[in-house]
Structures are given as C-alpha cells and as structure tokens.
Design an enzyme around this catalytic site. Structure first.
Site, PDB file in Angstrom:
ATOM      1  N   CYS A   1      42.727  25.857  45.273  1.00 55.78           N
ATOM      2  CA  CYS A   1      42.077  27.160  45.404  1.00 55.78           C
ATOM      3  C   CYS A   1      42.830  27.972  46.453  1.00 55.78           C
ATOM      4  O   CYS A   1      43.205  27.435  47.499  1.00 55.78           O
ATOM      5  CB  CYS A   1      40.617  26.980  45.810  1.00 55.78           C
ATOM      6  SG  CYS A   1      39.717  28.520  45.985  1.00 55.78           S
TER       7      CYS A   1
ATOM      8  N   HIS B   1      35.589  27.127  37.561  1.00 58.56           N
ATOM      9  CA  HIS B   1      35.936  27.172  38.985  1.00 58.56           C
ATOM     10  C   HIS B   1      35.423  28.466  39.607  1.00 58.56           C
ATOM     11  O   HIS B   1      34.814  28.463  40.680  1.00 58.56           O
ATOM     12  CB  HIS B   1      37.461  27.053  39.137  1.00 58.56           C
ATOM     13  CG  HIS B   1      37.940  27.102  40.544  1.00 58.56           C
ATOM     14  ND1 HIS B   1      38.328  25.976  41.243  1.00 58.56           N
ATOM     15  CD2 HIS B   1      38.103  28.145  41.399  1.00 58.56           C
ATOM     16  CE1 HIS B   1      38.701  26.335  42.462  1.00 58.56           C
ATOM     17  NE2 HIS B   1      38.581  27.658  42.583  1.00 58.56           N
ATOM     18  N   GLU B   2      35.642  29.595  38.919  1.00 57.60           N
ATOM     19  CA  GLU B   2      35.252  30.891  39.476  1.00 57.60           C
ATOM     20  C   GLU B   2      33.738  31.079  39.466  1.00 57.60           C
ATOM     21  O   GLU B   2      33.174  31.647  40.413  1.00 57.60           O
ATOM     22  CB  GLU B   2      35.955  32.033  38.735  1.00 57.60           C
ATOM     23  CG  GLU B   2      37.471  31.947  38.722  1.00 57.60           C
ATOM     24  CD  GLU B   2      38.120  31.647  40.064  1.00 57.60           C
ATOM     25  OE1 GLU B   2      37.555  31.986  41.116  1.00 57.60           O
ATOM     26  OE2 GLU B   2      39.207  31.043  40.071  1.00 57.60           O
TER      27      GLU B   2
ATOM     28  N   HIS C   1      32.363  29.502  42.429  1.00 59.67           N
ATOM     29  CA  HIS C   1      32.487  30.383  43.601  1.00 59.67           C
ATOM     30  C   HIS C   1      31.278  31.315  43.693  1.00 59.67           C
ATOM     31  O   HIS C   1      30.721  31.504  44.771  1.00 59.67           O
ATOM     32  CB  HIS C   1      33.768  31.235  43.529  1.00 59.67           C
ATOM     33  CG  HIS C   1      34.970  30.625  44.172  1.00 59.67           C
ATOM     34  ND1 HIS C   1      35.048  30.375  45.509  1.00 59.67           N
ATOM     35  CD2 HIS C   1      36.136  30.215  43.633  1.00 59.67           C
ATOM     36  CE1 HIS C   1      36.225  29.842  45.794  1.00 59.67           C
ATOM     37  NE2 HIS C   1      36.909  29.729  44.660  1.00 59.67           N
TER      38      HIS C   1
END
Length: 136
Positions: A85, A126-127, A130
């Site tokens: 990341c 993954h995003e 976040h």
C-alpha cells in the site's frame, strides 16, 4: 490537484463518511493523485489523500474508474495473497475474493452494479477496506 499521500495510521483506520455530489472535486483530486503515482499504485481511496469520504479510484483494465459509496454485495472464491500500500511500508498477507459484485454510485450518484474478477477485484477490495478503516 495532486495531493500528498496520507501515512498516519490513526487517520487511515477511521471509517469514511458517505460521499455526496459536493465531493466531486475530491474525486478529481483522487484521480489526479492516482495518475501521478501510476508507476507504483493501481488504486486509491479518498482517505489516502486526507479525505474521510467513501470513494475509490482504480485502474480498471487500463482505464481509471471512480466509485462513490461502493459496497461489495457478493463474493466468491476466497484466496490468500500479499499486498502493499502506498500509505504503508512493506507488504502484508490478506484474504481476498476472486470474484466480487459491487453496488456503487457513479459521478451522477446513480446506483450501479458490476461484477469484477481477478486483479481488478483485488484492487477494489483493498480500496473498499480503506473506506472502512481496515488497514491490511
């Protein structure tokens, strides 16, 4: 405007607020920042540029795409992988899904549904993590 990448884990671990039409300029900054880091980054969430808004930008097979308020509504074929990341040092092991169906809003804030697989699905997961304040 290209923004600085947020590296404060305390900030990154906070859940994002829903994005609205008033946040379209944040999406522009997110895209410009992602493009500026395209050599070593394939996706970004708004909190990576200092905004607690639920939006992501990513490389969708060579074309950048922005999703507002994305949510994974279906997933299949779990697998273990290792990810890095831009906001963190090094890589970490994580569980992902090879196929996901995402409900999101486009830039007109119309609801959309789309299925993604393989690498693109991994980037989106993954995003979205976040946006939820989940750090790999």
């Amino acid at each position: 405007m290209v923004r600085e990448i947020m590296k404060d884990v305390g900030f990154l671990s906070q859940k994002s607020q829903p994005a609205t039409k008033e946040d379209l300029s944040v999406a522009e900054d997110l895209l410009e920042t992602l493009e500026a880091h395209k050599e070593n980054c394939v996706g970004m969430a708004a909190n990576m540029i200092g905004e607690h808004k639920c939006m992501i930008a990513f490389d969708n097979n060579g074309k950048y795409m922005v999703m507002f308020n994305p949510e994974i509504i279906k997933r299949s074929q779990p697998f273990e992988t290792e990810e890095g990341c831009l906001s963190l040092i090094g890589t970490r092991r994580t569980k992902r899904w090879k196929s996901i169906k995402v409900q999101y809003q486009n830039s007109d804030f119309q609801n959309r549904y789309k299925t993604f697989t393989e690498w693109t699905a991994q980037i989106i997961q993954h995003e979205i993590d976040h946006c939820k304040g989940i750090i790999i």
